[in-house]
Structure formats: C-alpha cells, structure tokens
Design a protein around this motif. Structure first.
Motif, PDB file in Angstrom:
ATOM      1  N   ARG A 252       4.573   8.029   5.997  1.00 48.33           N
ATOM      2  CA  ARG A 252       5.571   9.291   6.867  1.00 48.33           C
ATOM      3  C   ARG A 252       5.650   8.901   8.088  1.00 48.33           C
ATOM      4  O   ARG A 252       6.349  10.022   9.039  1.00 48.33           O
ATOM      5  CB  ARG A 252       4.559  10.658   6.425  1.00 48.33           C
ATOM      6  CG  ARG A 252       4.858  11.074   4.807  1.00 48.33           C
ATOM      7  CD  ARG A 252       4.174  12.030   4.040  1.00 48.33           C
ATOM      8  NE  ARG A 252       4.716  12.993   4.851  1.00 48.33           N
ATOM      9  CZ  ARG A 252       5.174  13.657   3.930  1.00 48.33           C
ATOM     10  NH1 ARG A 252       6.071  13.758   3.254  1.00 48.33           N
ATOM     11  NH2 ARG A 252       6.491  15.083   4.780  1.00 48.33           N
ATOM     12  N   ASP A 253       4.363   8.631   9.105  1.00 48.79           N
ATOM     13  CA  ASP A 253       4.328   9.180  10.318  1.00 48.79           C
ATOM     14  C   ASP A 253       4.623   7.475  10.573  1.00 48.79           C
ATOM     15  O   ASP A 253       4.364   7.836  12.852  1.00 48.79           O
ATOM     16  CB  ASP A 253       2.965   9.068  10.609  1.00 48.79           C
ATOM     17  CG  ASP A 253       1.603   7.733  10.443  1.00 48.79           C
ATOM     18  OD1 ASP A 253       2.344   6.533   9.882  1.00 48.79           O
ATOM     19  OD2 ASP A 253       0.779   7.433  10.289  1.00 48.79           O
ATOM     20  N   GLN A 254       5.631   7.533  10.506  1.00 52.95           N
ATOM     21  CA  GLN A 254       6.721   6.261  11.163  1.00 52.95           C
ATOM     22  C   GLN A 254       8.160   5.996  10.091  1.00 52.95           C
ATOM     23  O   GLN A 254       8.907   5.181  10.923  1.00 52.95           O
ATOM     24  CB  GLN A 254       5.857   4.828  10.444  1.00 52.95           C
ATOM     25  CG  GLN A 254       4.646   3.739  11.035  1.00 52.95           C
ATOM     26  CD  GLN A 254       4.341   3.555   9.994  1.00 52.95           C
ATOM     27  OE1 GLN A 254       4.478   2.187   9.883  1.00 52.95           O
ATOM     28  NE2 GLN A 254       2.954   2.844   9.588  1.00 52.95           N
ATOM     29  N   ALA A 255       8.479   7.451   9.741  1.00 52.05           N
ATOM     30  CA  ALA A 255       9.757   7.300   9.072  1.00 52.05           C
ATOM     31  C   ALA A 255      10.364   7.376  10.347  1.00 52.05           C
ATOM     32  O   ALA A 255      11.981   6.360  10.772  1.00 52.05           O
ATOM     33  CB  ALA A 255      10.148   8.114   9.056  1.00 52.05           C
ATOM     34  N   GLU A 256      10.471   8.050  12.051  1.00 53.33           N
ATOM     35  CA  GLU A 256      11.168   8.339  12.814  1.00 53.33           C
ATOM     36  C   GLU A 256      11.088   6.904  13.261  1.00 53.33           C
ATOM     37  O   GLU A 256      12.275   6.392  13.809  1.00 53.33           O
ATOM     38  CB  GLU A 256      10.548   9.152  13.769  1.00 53.33           C
ATOM     39  CG  GLU A 256      11.147  10.622  13.274  1.00 53.33           C
ATOM     40  CD  GLU A 256      12.760  11.453  13.327  1.00 53.33           C
ATOM     41  OE1 GLU A 256      13.398  10.384  13.539  1.00 53.33           O
ATOM     42  OE2 GLU A 256      12.292  12.413  12.688  1.00 53.33           O
TER      43      GLU A 256
ATOM     44  N   ALA B   8       0.812  -1.031   0.053  1.00 55.03           N
ATOM     45  CA  ALA B   8       0.134   0.204  -0.184  1.00 55.03           C
ATOM     46  C   ALA B   8       0.732   0.912  -0.195  1.00 55.03           C
ATOM     47  O   ALA B   8       1.890   1.482   0.634  1.00 55.03           O
ATOM     48  CB  ALA B   8      -1.028  -0.029   1.889  1.00 55.03           C
ATOM     49  N   VAL B   9       0.457   2.250  -1.104  1.00 51.44           N
ATOM     50  CA  VAL B   9       1.376   3.573  -1.098  1.00 51.44           C
ATOM     51  C   VAL B   9       0.424   4.864  -0.858  1.00 51.44           C
ATOM     52  O   VAL B   9      -0.425   5.000  -1.506  1.00 51.44           O
ATOM     53  CB  VAL B   9       1.963   3.452  -2.621  1.00 51.44           C
ATOM     54  CG1 VAL B   9       3.120   4.550  -2.028  1.00 51.44           C
ATOM     55  CG2 VAL B   9       3.035   2.577  -2.115  1.00 51.44           C
ATOM     56  N   ASN B  10       0.859   5.659   0.091  1.00 50.39           N
ATOM     57  CA  ASN B  10       0.308   6.277  -0.049  1.00 50.39           C
ATOM     58  C   ASN B  10       0.366   7.894  -0.736  1.00 50.39           C
ATOM     59  O   ASN B  10       1.670   8.087  -0.533  1.00 50.39           O
ATOM     60  CB  ASN B  10      -0.559   7.042   1.445  1.00 50.39           C
ATOM     61  CG  ASN B  10      -1.938   6.601   1.722  1.00 50.39           C
ATOM     62  OD1 ASN B  10      -2.451   5.750   1.034  1.00 50.39           O
ATOM     63  ND2 ASN B  10      -1.217   5.588   2.686  1.00 50.39           N
ATOM     64  N   PRO B  11       0.143   8.981  -1.285  1.00 52.12           N
ATOM     65  CA  PRO B  11       0.485  10.237  -1.350  1.00 52.12           C
ATOM     66  C   PRO B  11       1.682  10.891  -0.752  1.00 52.12           C
ATOM     67  O   PRO B  11       0.940  11.159   1.125  1.00 52.12           O
ATOM     68  CB  PRO B  11      -0.019  10.818  -2.049  1.00 52.12           C
ATOM     69  CG  PRO B  11      -1.671  10.431  -2.413  1.00 52.12           C
ATOM     70  CD  PRO B  11      -1.534   9.090  -1.185  1.00 52.12           C
ATOM     71  N   GLY B  12       2.400  11.049  -0.740  1.00 51.15           N
ATOM     72  CA  GLY B  12       3.770  11.629   0.022  1.00 51.15           C
ATOM     73  C   GLY B  12       4.061  10.851   0.851  1.00 51.15           C
ATOM     74  O   GLY B  12       5.412  11.141   2.214  1.00 51.15           O
TER      75      GLY B  12
END
Length: 212
Positions: free
Chosen positions: A174-178, A155-159
């Motif tokens: 994005r919200d899991q990058a850190e 699954a890929v979401n924009p951004g």
C-alpha cells in the motif's frame, strides 16, 4: 450476511489508476519481486482484477477456513489463499465462487488448485490459481485470516494491492502504490517515445530509452 466492507473514495480512485496499466507494466514499476509465480494465471474470467488483499494462511491441504474468509470479504477485496503450492487438493470450488460473488469480492488468488471448472465458469467469479484438480481438502478449520503470508513466492500483507490480468498477478504494498504508478507511467511513456523514434528512423532500438 453480506459484508459491510466498502471502498473509500480515495482507494477507489487508486484502483482505477492501477487498472490503466497491465500487470507487466506495474511489475516494471514495482520491481522483480512483485510478480507471483508464473503458474498463477486466470482460469475463470479474463477481466483484470484490482483490489486489496484479504489473506488466508492455511496448512497444506486444509481448506475449511476459506469459508470464513469469504464471509469477511466485501467490495474491493481479493481473497489471497496461501496454499503452499499444493495442487493435490482444492482450496476453492463453484459454491465458494457463488458466495464470494454475492459478497461483492473482486476475485480470488490461490497458490494451489481449485475444482468444479464448469460451475465456476457459470458463477463467473474471477479465479486465479496454480492448477485445476478434482480432489477435496481437509476440513479441520485450521489456519489464519488477515495475517502476513507468502503466496506464490511473494510476501503479501493484509491490505496490499493485488492486480491480476491475463499475464499473471502482482503485489503492490500500500505505501508503495504511488511510487509504483509513477515508475510504471514513466516506463510506458519511454516505450512510446522509443517506438515513435523507431518508426521515424526505421532503425531498431533494442533498449527502452528512459532518460529522454
């Protein structure tokens, strides 16, 4: 007209941190379902790509809307074409590589095939794809841009953040990058410690020791 998309300084710093790790190391930090299908490999360019997903959802065998996605792309964008694994037609070619390079995009990831190998190599724009073909695609213009997609089993979401190297491609929300970066760093450190212990003792340690 060239896109005005720019990388924010905080995002640029995050991209550079992601570049420090291989895709397998990031997959260790992100989990099993972050890795795209193993057939997705770099056909053009062996340089690591790191960027945000600009997603393209296309009906099987349809490619015209990809041109519009290129027009919207800019610095830091990885164009992610959810081509449903169809390899009998091409979603990408040398002219699109030239255009995407001029737009300043980071690379393209295609769940399907591309064509014009020699021209794409000359353009030098990074192409990750499932296959190479000589076929063309339909040009009805159907499809959607910057919507959630399923690309090569992920699954890929924009951004979302896309990282690709010679091993393949992974997707990091994005919200899991850190969290992913922290876990990847811990695994790399543990592997280094384990290798040092093996060298010191002369004994094989077949499992990485994470609890030290």
């Amino acid at each position: 007209m060239k896109s005005e998309v720019r990388i924010l300084e905080k995002e640029r710093e995050l991209f550079e941190r992601l570049r420090e790790f291989t895709v397998p190391e990031l997959c260790d930090g992100a989990g099993v379902f972050s890795a795209m299908d193993y057939h997705i490999k770099p056909w053009i360019g062996r340089t690591k790509i790191v960027g945000r997903a600009l997603t393209v959802k296309v009906p099987a065998g349809e490619g015209a809307i990809v041109s519009r996605a290129i027009e919207l792309a800019g610095e830091g964008d990885v164009i992610v074409i959810a081509g449903q694994g169809v390899c009998q037609c091409s979603y990408w070619g040398d002219h699109r590589s030239l255009c995407a390079r001029l737009q300043g995009a980071e690379g393209v990831v295609i769940d399907g095939a591309f064509r014009d190998l020699e021209g794409c190599e000359e353009a030098g724009f990074p192409v990750f794809a499932r296959a190479l073909t000589c076929g063309t695609a339909q040009k009805t213009g159907e499809g959607q841009i910057n919507v959630p997609v399923s690309c090569a089993g992920v699954a890929v979401n924009p951004g979302d953040f896309i990282v690709g190297d010679v091993n393949g491609v992974c997707v990091i929300p994005r919200d899991q990058a850190e969290t992913v970066l922290e876990r990847a760093a811990k695994k790399v450190a543990a592997q280094k410690r384990t290798a040092e212990e093996m060298e010191r003792t002369g004994k094989a340690i077949t499992r990485i020791r994470m609890d030290q």
